[in-house]
Enzyme design. Sequence first.
Site, short mmCIF file in Angstrom:
data_model
loop_
_atom_site.label_atom_id
_atom_site.label_comp_id
_atom_site.label_asym_id
_atom_site.label_seq_id
_atom_site.Cartn_x
_atom_site.Cartn_y
_atom_site.Cartn_z
N THR B 146 0.87 -1.19 0.00
CA THR B 146 0.00 0.00 0.00
C THR B 146 0.91 1.23 0.00
OG1 THR B 146 -0.25 -0.16 2.41
CG2 THR B 146 -2.01 -1.07 1.05
N LYS B 173 3.69 -6.80 4.06
CA LYS B 173 3.40 -5.41 3.68
C LYS B 173 2.98 -4.65 4.94
CE LYS B 173 0.11 -3.34 3.29
NZ LYS B 173 -0.73 -2.45 4.22
N THR B 184 -1.99 -1.49 7.96
CA THR B 184 -2.20 -2.91 8.23
C THR B 184 -0.94 -3.68 7.92
OG1 THR B 184 -4.56 -2.91 7.88
CG2 THR B 184 -3.41 -4.95 7.40
#
Lengths: 388, 388
Positions: B146, B173, B184
């Site tokens: 992201t 990630k 997250t």
Amino acid sequence: MTVTAPKGFRAAGVTAGLKASGKPDVALVVNDGPDKSAAAVFTSNRVAAAPVHWSRQAISDGRADAVILNSGGANACTGAQGFQNAHTTAEKAADILGISAGDVVVCSTGLIGEQLPMDKILAGVEAASAGLAADGGHDAAVAIMTTDTVPKESVFTGTDSEGTEYTIGGIAKGAGMLAPGLATMLVVLTTDAVTNPEMLDVALRDAVRVTFNRADSDGCMSTNDTVVLLSSGASGAVPGEVDFTAGLTQVCAELARKLIGDAEGASHDIAIRAFNAASESDAEVVARAVARSNLFKTAIFGKDPNWGRVLSAVGTTDAVFEPDALSVTINGVEVCRKGGIGEDRSLVDLGPREVLVEIDLQAGDAEATILTNDLTHDYVHENSAYSS
Amino acid sequence: MTVTAPKGFRAAGVTAGLKASGKPDVALVVNDGPDKSAAAVFTSNRVAAAPVHWSRQAISDGRADAVILNSGGANACTGAQGFQNAHTTAEKAADILGISAGDVVVCSTGLIGEQLPMDKILAGVEAASAGLAADGGHDAAVAIMTTDTVPKESVFTGTDSEGTEYTIGGIAKGAGMLAPGLATMLVVLTTDAVTNPEMLDVALRDAVRVTFNRADSDGCMSTNDTVVLLSSGASGAVPGEVDFTAGLTQVCAELARKLIGDAEGASHDIAIRAFNAASESDAEVVARAVARSNLFKTAIFGKDPNWGRVLSAVGTTDAVFEPDALSVTINGVEVCRKGGIGEDRSLVDLGPREVLVEIDLQAGDAEATILTNDLTHDYVHENSAYSS
């Protein structure tokens, strides 16, 4: 007038040369009585500054005749020498004023881990003592500022059951709060009401609990936070405990709002209200969790009503709630309804400085509000450059 | 190779159009066996995303055949529709792969409080299934990014007592951590060792406890954090639990370092080591308190060895220590010695990206290290602009 608005008090603020800026940095508030009752609350940080250790002792008998305060140095993490310096400061003030050193409260604020320049401090105590005035409250408010951009002052006037008037005044510094606090919060409160140490202690703890302790600028607890309340009895008014506590709470609430309104680098003043909670404690825990979320605080800075960051903070607490019963309203728009998507987030206007976030826990009828501010470029700038 | 480095796995990463940027946003990792043992740990946030609710059920029998992941939307706070969407996604993957939907783990990351565009998701699942490859691990690592600037991958190779080789691979990630976490954190780990669900569960919890759970970027806990471990048994190697856990911990530690090293806006990677603690838990609590101090983190950004901000954070904990026994060393310079002033703070060089803060509690022989990063202008910028 502030702390000199009540009868029986004198104050001063002078420049002792502790600050590189050459601004005022030593303040003195003296209670001329006839009564000398006092109470105080201090940081709960276990790494407490030398003046906090000193002042805890000084106030333990419920009496204080004077408060000497300096900005430009916290006198924290300074060992035995630091404690001796706080003691010496109190003795100097006591000698000049003709009182006992054990009745002098000492407060310091500034950089942690540096010894105070005692020659300048002691000269400052002399100058402040010489400058004491019945209208010196504002000067004292100015002399305790550090990163504050404006002095913080508040006055309340009430009457007892016989119609006799009494006054409560206060000054505050620090863009933060008591526990925890950003930089250091120092508050001096005075009153000319006729009281006693027990009544002051109860009233002060009640007032602080719902005001300064619910102002949470950046979640950091200072080593030096102190709120001290002096009572002269000079008005002759004898207010009831409930009325007095309400007046004191009003003064503390106004000062707390002013502290948050002047928080370092803030561009939004945020009130986070948790309601329909199973207990006041639950409401406070939930609101504080949101107030401490950097992701939430940066979103508000960016005028982004990112309510997911509210819910993800609420979800870290152990308060009573069902995740799919939570609703969140930001500036009047219910963006989250029963744990899911509510009104369109684009309807929220985060242009104004004031932001109200309301969290409906659907678990009872208690509530609490925490005041905080957004996390901005200026916060990072000010705090990355503070001591260097 | 990463998650496809171990034998028995295929993976893919494709562009489904969930991200406005047009970058890859759907990843698929498939375990072709012969074994399908699996374990997972999830966010402890009570406001858990729909895919977390789904995946907790899916993994509860210790078996998972595939993991489908999307960036570009968290599917959190999306109510019954959100759960149905996670279910539908799993069914779509199961249909194509000829497996049971109940053996498909689903992970999502992105903005909270928006429904996923299911037409794009389902097309993405089809494309990812068609693109599955024995060397597709890197593509999967890219598709789950992201705000990450680089994909995070790690591989460990070991041998069992008979000399048979086995491999553990991982992708991650999220510039943060498991609980709590910034944005997250999603992690997929694979191995071709011969294991069983119980062994995987114990090894995974052990590894996560000392790696991802000690990487604390900004103290914020996500609704979606998931770490899932799949085991194919395809190598035929049967490592002992201790060796396997050590290898798994090595992979998790490398991924955790890479996550912190790519944290949003960070300019310093900070390791905070508390030692001579009464317990490992005390050491962790102390190091984490410092890692969560915005004042400390902005000081490091400003290259300011402001050790008072370390001590004031330590003082907020209930760990066993005497305030005047604490010492703090920053990048090798003991700036605080026994609660007071140590070596000259100007000796500390905070120019390098790596910063080591060591806190001596003088209370025992336990220790723990928390990884974090500084709080910067870029952090504020990225997180104030994330959803808008």
